[in-house]
Write a protein that holds these residues in place. Structure first.
Motif, PDB file in Angstrom:
ATOM      1  N   GLU A 124       0.827  -1.204   0.000  1.00 26.17           N
ATOM      2  CA  GLU A 124       0.000   0.000   0.000  1.00 26.17           C
ATOM      3  C   GLU A 124       0.861   1.255   0.000  1.00 26.17           C
ATOM      4  O   GLU A 124       0.484   2.285  -0.525  1.00 26.17           O
ATOM      5  CB  GLU A 124      -0.924   0.014   1.230  1.00 26.17           C
ATOM      6  CG  GLU A 124      -1.962  -1.102   1.229  1.00 26.17           C
ATOM      7  CD  GLU A 124      -2.926  -0.996   0.052  1.00 26.17           C
ATOM      8  OE1 GLU A 124      -3.254   0.133  -0.341  1.00 26.17           O
ATOM      9  OE2 GLU A 124      -3.322  -2.048  -0.482  1.00 26.17           O
ATOM     10  N   ASN A 193       6.612  -9.499  -0.330  1.00 24.38           N
ATOM     11  CA  ASN A 193       5.273  -9.777   0.200  1.00 24.38           C
ATOM     12  C   ASN A 193       4.624 -10.951  -0.524  1.00 24.38           C
ATOM     13  O   ASN A 193       3.951 -11.778   0.094  1.00 24.38           O
ATOM     14  CB  ASN A 193       4.391  -8.532   0.083  1.00 24.38           C
ATOM     15  CG  ASN A 193       4.823  -7.444   1.044  1.00 24.38           C
ATOM     16  OD1 ASN A 193       5.544  -7.710   1.995  1.00 24.38           O
ATOM     17  ND2 ASN A 193       4.404  -6.230   0.791  1.00 24.38           N
ATOM     18  N   GLN A 215      -3.997 -14.976  12.764  1.00 23.47           N
ATOM     19  CA  GLN A 215      -3.007 -14.147  13.453  1.00 23.47           C
ATOM     20  C   GLN A 215      -1.685 -14.894  13.606  1.00 23.47           C
ATOM     21  O   GLN A 215      -0.603 -14.323  13.421  1.00 23.47           O
ATOM     22  CB  GLN A 215      -3.531 -13.712  14.828  1.00 23.47           C
ATOM     23  CG  GLN A 215      -2.630 -12.682  15.522  1.00 23.47           C
ATOM     24  CD  GLN A 215      -2.452 -11.414  14.700  1.00 23.47           C
ATOM     25  OE1 GLN A 215      -3.426 -10.732  14.368  1.00 23.47           O
ATOM     26  NE2 GLN A 215      -1.215 -11.101  14.331  1.00 23.47           N
ATOM     27  N   SER A 218      -0.072 -14.889  10.245  1.00 23.83           N
ATOM     28  CA  SER A 218       0.460 -13.553   9.993  1.00 23.83           C
ATOM     29  C   SER A 218       1.797 -13.358  10.700  1.00 23.83           C
ATOM     30  O   SER A 218       2.766 -12.869  10.118  1.00 23.83           O
ATOM     31  CB  SER A 218      -0.551 -12.506  10.468  1.00 23.83           C
ATOM     32  OG  SER A 218       0.014 -11.214  10.473  1.00 23.83           O
ATOM     33  N   ASN A 224       1.606  -8.246   8.063  1.00 23.93           N
ATOM     34  CA  ASN A 224       0.460  -7.920   8.904  1.00 23.93           C
ATOM     35  C   ASN A 224      -0.830  -8.543   8.375  1.00 23.93           C
ATOM     36  O   ASN A 224      -0.930  -8.905   7.196  1.00 23.93           O
ATOM     37  CB  ASN A 224       0.328  -6.405   9.125  1.00 23.93           C
ATOM     38  CG  ASN A 224      -0.155  -5.663   7.900  1.00 23.93           C
ATOM     39  OD1 ASN A 224      -1.126  -6.034   7.265  1.00 23.93           O
ATOM     40  ND2 ASN A 224       0.535  -4.579   7.567  1.00 23.93           N
ATOM     41  N   LEU A 225      -1.803  -8.671   9.255  1.00 22.72           N
ATOM     42  CA  LEU A 225      -3.032  -9.401   8.967  1.00 22.72           C
ATOM     43  C   LEU A 225      -3.772  -8.850   7.757  1.00 22.72           C
ATOM     44  O   LEU A 225      -4.264  -9.603   6.906  1.00 22.72           O
ATOM     45  CB  LEU A 225      -3.939  -9.365  10.210  1.00 22.72           C
ATOM     46  CG  LEU A 225      -5.034 -10.414  10.319  1.00 22.72           C
ATOM     47  CD1 LEU A 225      -4.471 -11.814  10.204  1.00 22.72           C
ATOM     48  CD2 LEU A 225      -5.774 -10.251  11.648  1.00 22.72           C
ATOM     49  N   LYS A 226      -3.831  -7.536   7.653  1.00 23.70           N
ATOM     50  CA  LYS A 226      -4.545  -6.907   6.539  1.00 23.70           C
ATOM     51  C   LYS A 226      -3.919  -7.275   5.201  1.00 23.70           C
ATOM     52  O   LYS A 226      -4.615  -7.632   4.243  1.00 23.70           O
ATOM     53  CB  LYS A 226      -4.544  -5.389   6.735  1.00 23.70           C
ATOM     54  CG  LYS A 226      -5.307  -4.640   5.661  1.00 23.70           C
ATOM     55  CD  LYS A 226      -5.264  -3.143   5.909  1.00 23.70           C
ATOM     56  CE  LYS A 226      -5.976  -2.372   4.788  1.00 23.70           C
ATOM     57  NZ  LYS A 226      -5.857  -0.901   4.986  1.00 23.70           N
ATOM     58  N   LYS A 227      -2.589  -7.216   5.136  1.00 23.98           N
ATOM     59  CA  LYS A 227      -1.905  -7.541   3.880  1.00 23.98           C
ATOM     60  C   LYS A 227      -1.973  -9.031   3.580  1.00 23.98           C
ATOM     61  O   LYS A 227      -2.040  -9.435   2.417  1.00 23.98           O
ATOM     62  CB  LYS A 227      -0.461  -7.060   3.920  1.00 23.98           C
ATOM     63  CG  LYS A 227      -0.330  -5.552   3.824  1.00 23.98           C
ATOM     64  CD  LYS A 227       1.112  -5.110   3.813  1.00 23.98           C
ATOM     65  CE  LYS A 227       1.190  -3.589   3.688  1.00 23.98           C
ATOM     66  NZ  LYS A 227       2.590  -3.123   3.716  1.00 23.98           N
ATOM     67  N   LYS A 229      -4.525 -11.030   4.349  1.00 21.54           N
ATOM     68  CA  LYS A 229      -5.870 -11.296   3.816  1.00 21.54           C
ATOM     69  C   LYS A 229      -6.020 -10.788   2.384  1.00 21.54           C
ATOM     70  O   LYS A 229      -6.496 -11.499   1.499  1.00 21.54           O
ATOM     71  CB  LYS A 229      -6.920 -10.637   4.711  1.00 21.54           C
ATOM     72  CG  LYS A 229      -7.103 -11.292   6.071  1.00 21.54           C
ATOM     73  CD  LYS A 229      -8.140 -10.518   6.876  1.00 21.54           C
ATOM     74  CE  LYS A 229      -8.400 -11.141   8.231  1.00 21.54           C
ATOM     75  NZ  LYS A 229      -9.393 -10.361   9.002  1.00 21.54           N
ATOM     76  N   ALA A 230      -5.613  -9.524   2.181  1.00 22.73           N
ATOM     77  CA  ALA A 230      -5.762  -8.917   0.852  1.00 22.73           C
ATOM     78  C   ALA A 230      -4.893  -9.627  -0.173  1.00 22.73           C
ATOM     79  O   ALA A 230      -5.324  -9.922  -1.290  1.00 22.73           O
ATOM     80  CB  ALA A 230      -5.407  -7.429   0.915  1.00 22.73           C
ATOM     81  N   LYS A 233      -6.105 -13.256  -1.113  1.00 24.01           N
ATOM     82  CA  LYS A 233      -7.262 -13.228  -2.018  1.00 24.01           C
ATOM     83  C   LYS A 233      -6.853 -12.822  -3.425  1.00 24.01           C
ATOM     84  O   LYS A 233      -7.364 -13.351  -4.417  1.00 24.01           O
ATOM     85  CB  LYS A 233      -8.330 -12.284  -1.467  1.00 24.01           C
ATOM     86  CG  LYS A 233      -9.621 -12.336  -2.261  1.00 24.01           C
ATOM     87  CD  LYS A 233     -10.815 -11.976  -1.397  1.00 24.01           C
ATOM     88  CE  LYS A 233     -12.102 -12.321  -2.123  1.00 24.01           C
ATOM     89  NZ  LYS A 233     -13.285 -12.061  -1.301  1.00 24.01           N
ATOM     90  N   SER A 239     -10.366 -16.379   0.239  1.00 25.26           N
ATOM     91  CA  SER A 239      -9.818 -16.139   1.570  1.00 25.26           C
ATOM     92  C   SER A 239      -8.961 -17.334   1.976  1.00 25.26           C
ATOM     93  O   SER A 239      -9.044 -18.419   1.380  1.00 25.26           O
ATOM     94  CB  SER A 239     -10.941 -15.940   2.586  1.00 25.26           C
ATOM     95  OG  SER A 239     -11.629 -17.164   2.789  1.00 25.26           O
TER      96      SER A 239
END
Length: 298
Positions: A124, A193, A215, A218, A224-227, A229-230, A233, A239
């Motif tokens: 991001e 990543n 978690q 991760s 991190n968890l957000k990255k 998941k995103a 996918k 997921s």
């Protein structure tokens, strides 16, 4: 500010373009006239621009002349802005030679990483970042640039020759001492990543009977968890746990087909503590029970 572009004594020039690959071009131009020459070309925002001033000096004009950027002899300029178009509006003083490489961000990543198809999603911090870098043309780069701009071999090999030289030039560009670590380039950070996401997939597949929590996963891969998941996918189209469910059901189906395990044993192998839970999951996926599936094979 009195731009060169306001001078009436400006001639229109045209780049000599050589296609290296899809979304990968080499542009060369020698201004051997006694007047300033103007070069204009539309360039999509997906492209990274590498410009090399081999001789003389040139000026990049932006925003309809409201901003200008000089590039001097034996200097380079890297430009990238995914948020807006950066059309080429370049003005070359007499006796100026310029070489430009235009390459899409995806093709560029592909030169350095086998993960290129998945690069677009993650970082991001860098995804929408514009990037600007000037630098000095090294002697080894100067040799390649002069070979490109003074090409005089048989035209039938021009495409092949330029392809080799374009790769060589980019290799030399990123091998300069201050850029020795390619990961310093913000567009390539995403590769790490992607590798972490692939590691996450390998972990859940290897430990499908007792998978870690999101978690824990991760933490284990260092993303991190957000990255996580995103990214998962984006790469795998689902997921983490939907992917794992489908994978487990596929393993179960193959185990049942082999005939080496009964329903209870198959369910246990893929992580179901009770046969009823496994049967319900299998039916959800395939629309039939494991036992009926086995019978359909005979």
């Amino acid at each position: 500010m009195n731009e060169i572009g306001e001078n009436k004594n400006v001639a229109e020039g045209t780049f000599e373009e050589t296609k290296i690959d899809n979304d990968f071009l080499v542009l060369t131009f020698k201004n051997e006239e006694n007047v300033v020459q103007s070069l204009v070309k539309e360039i999509h925002s997906d492209f990274i621009q590498f410009h090399f001033c081999v001789k003389g000096n040139a000026k990049f004009i932006f925003n309809q002349g409201r901003y200008a950027l000089d590039i001097q002899e034996e200097n380079s300029l890297l430009l990238y802005n995914p948020q807006r178009e950066l059309p080429l509006n370049l003005q070359l003083t007499p006796n100026t030679w310029i070489v430009s490489i235009l390459i899409s961000i995806k093709t560029f990543h592909g030169l350095f990483s086998q993960e290129a198809d998945y690069i677009s999603f993650l970082n991001e911090d860098n995804k929408d970042k514009k990037y600007y870098k000037d630098g000095i043309i090294s002697p080894s780069m100067a040799i390649v640039l002069n070979q490109l701009i003074n090409f005089n071999l048989n035209l039938s090999i021009k495409s092949l020759y330029f392809k080799g030289k374009a790769y060589e030039l980019l290799s030399l560009y990123f091998n300069r001492s201050e850029d020795a670590n390619i990961e310093q380039c913000p567009f390539l950070v995403d590769e790490t990543n992607v590798i972490k996401i692939r590691k996450a997939k390998d972990i859940i597949v290897a430990r499908m009977a007792e998978p870690p929590t999101l978690q824990e996963l991760s933490d284990e891969i260092g993303l991190n968890l957000k990255k996580l998941k995103a990214g998962f996918k984006q790469i795998y189209g689902d997921s983490v746990f939907s992917f794992l469910f489908d994978y487990k059901m596929e393993v179960a189906r193959k185990l049942l087909e082999s005939g080496e395990n009964n329903v209870n044993e198959v369910g246990h192998k893929i992580g179901y503590s009770t046969a009823s839970h496994f049967i319900a999951a299998f039916k959800k996926k395939y629309g039939t029970t494991p036992k009926k599936y086995i019978m359909s094979l005979t």
